[in-house]
Scaffold this motif. Structure first.
Motif, PDB file in Angstrom:
ATOM      1  N   GLN A   1      38.322  58.780  59.493  1.00 54.39           N
ATOM      2  CA  GLN A   1      39.846  58.935  59.572  1.00 54.39           C
ATOM      3  C   GLN A   1      40.279  60.101  60.493  1.00 54.39           C
ATOM      4  OE1 GLN A   1      42.688  57.676  57.466  1.00 54.39           O
ATOM      5  NE2 GLN A   1      41.047  56.259  56.640  1.00 54.39           N
ATOM      6  N   GLY A   2      39.582  59.680  61.677  1.00 53.57           N
ATOM      7  CA  GLY A   2      39.797  60.526  62.750  1.00 53.57           C
ATOM      8  C   GLY A   2      39.740  59.812  63.891  1.00 53.57           C
ATOM      9  N   ILE A   3      40.400  60.306  65.236  1.00 51.37           N
ATOM     10  CA  ILE A   3      40.641  59.853  66.492  1.00 51.37           C
ATOM     11  C   ILE A   3      40.095  60.735  67.518  1.00 51.37           C
ATOM     12  CG2 ILE A   3      42.322  57.935  65.766  1.00 51.37           C
ATOM     13  CD1 ILE A   3      44.303  59.873  67.454  1.00 51.37           C
ATOM     14  N   TRP A   4      39.800  60.279  68.612  1.00 42.49           N
ATOM     15  CA  TRP A   4      39.663  61.279  69.801  1.00 42.49           C
ATOM     16  C   TRP A   4      41.247  61.031  70.659  1.00 42.49           C
ATOM     17  CZ3 TRP A   4      36.419  64.928  70.795  1.00 42.49           C
ATOM     18  CH2 TRP A   4      35.137  65.102  70.106  1.00 42.49           C
TER      19      TRP A   4
ATOM     20  N   ASN B   1      28.413  71.377  61.546  1.00 42.29           N
ATOM     21  CA  ASN B   1      28.437  70.195  62.611  1.00 42.29           C
ATOM     22  C   ASN B   1      27.531  70.254  63.876  1.00 42.29           C
ATOM     23  OD1 ASN B   1      30.205  68.037  60.980  1.00 42.29           O
ATOM     24  ND2 ASN B   1      31.569  69.962  60.825  1.00 42.29           N
ATOM     25  N   GLN B   2      26.768  71.486  63.929  1.00 43.25           N
ATOM     26  CA  GLN B   2      25.978  71.546  64.885  1.00 43.25           C
ATOM     27  C   GLN B   2      26.662  72.021  66.074  1.00 43.25           C
ATOM     28  OE1 GLN B   2      23.353  68.064  65.231  1.00 43.25           O
ATOM     29  NE2 GLN B   2      22.076  68.560  63.651  1.00 43.25           N
TER      30      GLN B   2
ATOM     31  N   PHE C   1      31.839  63.124  64.579  1.00 47.44           N
ATOM     32  CA  PHE C   1      32.923  62.889  64.938  1.00 47.44           C
ATOM     33  C   PHE C   1      33.248  61.386  65.413  1.00 47.44           C
ATOM     34  CE2 PHE C   1      32.343  67.272  66.253  1.00 47.44           C
ATOM     35  CZ  PHE C   1      33.130  67.921  65.129  1.00 47.44           C
ATOM     36  N   ASN C   2      33.529  60.571  64.354  1.00 47.50           N
ATOM     37  CA  ASN C   2      33.504  59.154  64.676  1.00 47.50           C
ATOM     38  C   ASN C   2      34.746  58.652  64.038  1.00 47.50           C
ATOM     39  OD1 ASN C   2      32.825  57.869  62.057  1.00 47.50           O
ATOM     40  ND2 ASN C   2      31.125  59.094  62.501  1.00 47.50           N
TER      41      ASN C   2
ATOM     42  N   ASN D   1      38.715  65.506  78.491  1.00 46.45           N
ATOM     43  CA  ASN D   1      40.347  65.205  78.215  1.00 46.45           C
ATOM     44  C   ASN D   1      40.545  64.529  76.974  1.00 46.45           C
ATOM     45  OD1 ASN D   1      41.444  66.493  80.365  1.00 46.45           O
ATOM     46  ND2 ASN D   1      41.309  64.826  81.861  1.00 46.45           N
ATOM     47  N   THR D   2      39.698  64.773  75.744  1.00 51.21           N
ATOM     48  CA  THR D   2      40.171  64.022  74.531  1.00 51.21           C
ATOM     49  C   THR D   2      39.727  65.413  73.627  1.00 51.21           C
ATOM     50  OG1 THR D   2      37.851  63.570  73.983  1.00 51.21           O
ATOM     51  CG2 THR D   2      39.431  61.843  74.901  1.00 51.21           C
ATOM     52  N   ILE D   3      40.867  65.262  72.588  1.00 54.74           N
ATOM     53  CA  ILE D   3      40.641  66.309  71.400  1.00 54.74           C
ATOM     54  C   ILE D   3      40.651  65.582  70.128  1.00 54.74           C
ATOM     55  CG2 ILE D   3      41.992  68.122  70.167  1.00 54.74           C
ATOM     56  CD1 ILE D   3      41.493  68.818  72.742  1.00 54.74           C
ATOM     57  N   TRP D   4      39.580  65.938  69.234  1.00 55.76           N
ATOM     58  CA  TRP D   4      39.367  65.448  68.073  1.00 55.76           C
ATOM     59  C   TRP D   4      40.506  65.654  66.858  1.00 55.76           C
ATOM     60  CZ3 TRP D   4      36.880  61.765  65.534  1.00 55.76           C
ATOM     61  CH2 TRP D   4      36.706  61.770  64.118  1.00 55.76           C
ATOM     62  N   MET D   5      41.129  64.776  66.272  1.00 55.23           N
ATOM     63  CA  MET D   5      41.839  64.791  65.223  1.00 55.23           C
ATOM     64  C   MET D   5      41.748  64.110  64.133  1.00 55.23           C
ATOM     65  SD  MET D   5      45.682  65.010  67.123  1.00 55.23           S
ATOM     66  CE  MET D   5      46.032  66.063  68.697  1.00 55.23           C
ATOM     67  N   GLN D   6      42.062  64.455  63.012  1.00 58.70           N
ATOM     68  CA  GLN D   6      41.973  63.853  61.685  1.00 58.70           C
ATOM     69  C   GLN D   6      43.167  63.427  60.954  1.00 58.70           C
ATOM     70  OE1 GLN D   6      39.237  66.710  60.249  1.00 58.70           O
ATOM     71  NE2 GLN D   6      40.802  67.834  58.970  1.00 58.70           N
ATOM     72  N   LYS D   7      43.173  62.497  60.332  1.00 53.96           N
ATOM     73  CA  LYS D   7      44.368  62.123  59.460  1.00 53.96           C
ATOM     74  C   LYS D   7      44.461  62.463  58.122  1.00 53.96           C
ATOM     75  CE  LYS D   7      47.034  57.907  58.640  1.00 53.96           C
ATOM     76  NZ  LYS D   7      47.161  56.223  58.281  1.00 53.96           N
ATOM     77  N   ASN D   8      45.501  63.355  57.775  1.00 56.85           N
ATOM     78  CA  ASN D   8      45.989  63.720  56.409  1.00 56.85           C
ATOM     79  C   ASN D   8      46.175  62.789  55.514  1.00 56.85           C
ATOM     80  OD1 ASN D   8      46.405  65.699  54.570  1.00 56.85           O
ATOM     81  ND2 ASN D   8      48.132  66.210  55.387  1.00 56.85           N
TER      82      ASN D   8
END
Length: 346
Positions: free
Chosen positions: A320-323, A277-278, A315-316, A242-249
């Motif tokens: 510059q990203g979040i779950w 990224n395997q 993915f951490n 129930n989480t999606i990986w997103m990165q900040k532009n």
């Protein structure tokens, strides 16, 4: 028609028909009018109203705005578009705090130096709030002047811009400046519209060249329009519990400082990125593609969904990203396109 009659006709029309009850016209302050004017840049009133109300509820004054973060401002701005405006608001608030002791400047020379506030916006802020004698020249006013005076030369010409400023500054009355400015904007927005203007009820139609010639299309902003280019993008939707990986532009182009999915201009690049990224590309699911319009190009979005069974180290949140939590969404700025895709997942 003399210049005095022009301005008087606008004022007469405004007193009878003009908009006087918009949210930023009530409890009027320099701060509230500033926020509304920035939001109204390239955006219609009906679109701005709910965003303005939400913004003012969270940030009712400069002090509260200075206590907020850019992410919070972008969160409230999500869906309104032209996100540089939100960053300009954030930066302007900091400048006012540091340079003007937290008090909104009343000098037009100070105002025009602030991010996102040009000559017209500064004039609008000061005339609407304090009734100072300053003209405005937004898209609505330009359209009226171009049609009324039959101006057919290139609209993006510096010479034409100067001519329009000279015209409006000569027409603007010293007294009741704020009412006149609002009136001419309202005539442009409600009567002298870009498409199918209501010329028969316009208070300025007796001397309007476009009306006399029955050629309003001839005097239009639509001339010399550039055909939109088309771009394809593939978005990788990485789903985990129930989480999606997103990165900040952090790149200065569209969606600057907003969060979005990893994106690629070529499908093969997206596949290679996942392999690097395997991520098992055999488990990917291609969602329905769709078209998303920008002011200067058309994007064909192709979402690719991949569900993970465990979080990969790549993915951490330090990168510059979040779950992004679909059940308890974080208050961050999201482009409208991202919101469209998220709705497909919920």
């Amino acid at each position: 028609m003399t210049l005095h009659i022009f301005s008087q006709l606008v004022l007469n029309w405004y007193h009878l028909n003009g908009r006087k009850n918009l949210p930023w016209q009530r409890d009027k302050t320099l701060y509230r009018v500033w926020i509304s004017e920035i939001m109204l840049q390239q955006t219609q009133v009906k679109t701005v109203i709910p965003y303005f109300k939400k913004f003012i509820s969270k940030f009712p004054n400069l002090n509260s705005l200075n206590n907020g973060t850019l992410n919070e401002i972008l969160y409230l701005w999500s869906g309104l578009g032209y996100y540089k405006r939100a960053k300009n608001i954030y930066e302007t608030a900091k400048i006012i705090k540091n340079k003007f002791n937290g008090k909104f400047p009343k000098n037009i020379l100070d105002l025009v130096k602030l991010p996102g506030i040009g000559k017209s916006t500064a004039g609008a802020i000061l005339s609407f709030t304090l009734n100072y004698f300053f003209s405005i020249l937004d898209g609505n006013v330009k359209r009226i002047l171009i049609r009324y005076y039959g101006i057919s030369e290139c609209l993006k010409n510096t010479k034409t811009e100067k001519k329009l400023w000279n015209l409006i500054e000569n027409i603007t009355p010293i007294h009741n400046t704020g009412a006149f400015n609002q009136g001419i904007i309202d005539i442009g927005a409600l009567i002298c519209t870009s498409k199918i203007p209501k010329c028969n009820i316009c208070p300025l139609n007796t001397k309007c060249i476009a009306y006399k010639e029955k050629e309003w299309k001839k005097y239009s902003f639509q001339k010399n329009t550039i055909k939109k280019i088309k771009k394809k993008y593939w978005f990788v939707i990485i789903y985990f519990q129930n989480t999606i990986w997103m990165q900040k532009n952090t790149i200065k182009n569209i969606w600057n400082n907003l969060f979005y999915f990893p994106s690629f201009e070529k499908k093969n690049d997206a596949i290679q990125w996942m392999k690097k990224n395997q991520i098992n590309v055999k488990n990917i699911k291609e969602m329905n593609s769709f078209c998303h319009e920008f002011s200067h190009f058309t994007m064909y979005a192709n979402p690719i969904l991949i569900k993970l069974f465990f979080k990969h180290n790549c993915f951490n949140t330090k990168k510059q990203g979040i779950w992004y939590n679909l059940n308890k969404p974080q208050k961050i700025g999201l482009p409208k396109l991202v919101e469209k895709i998220l709705k497909l997942l919920i």
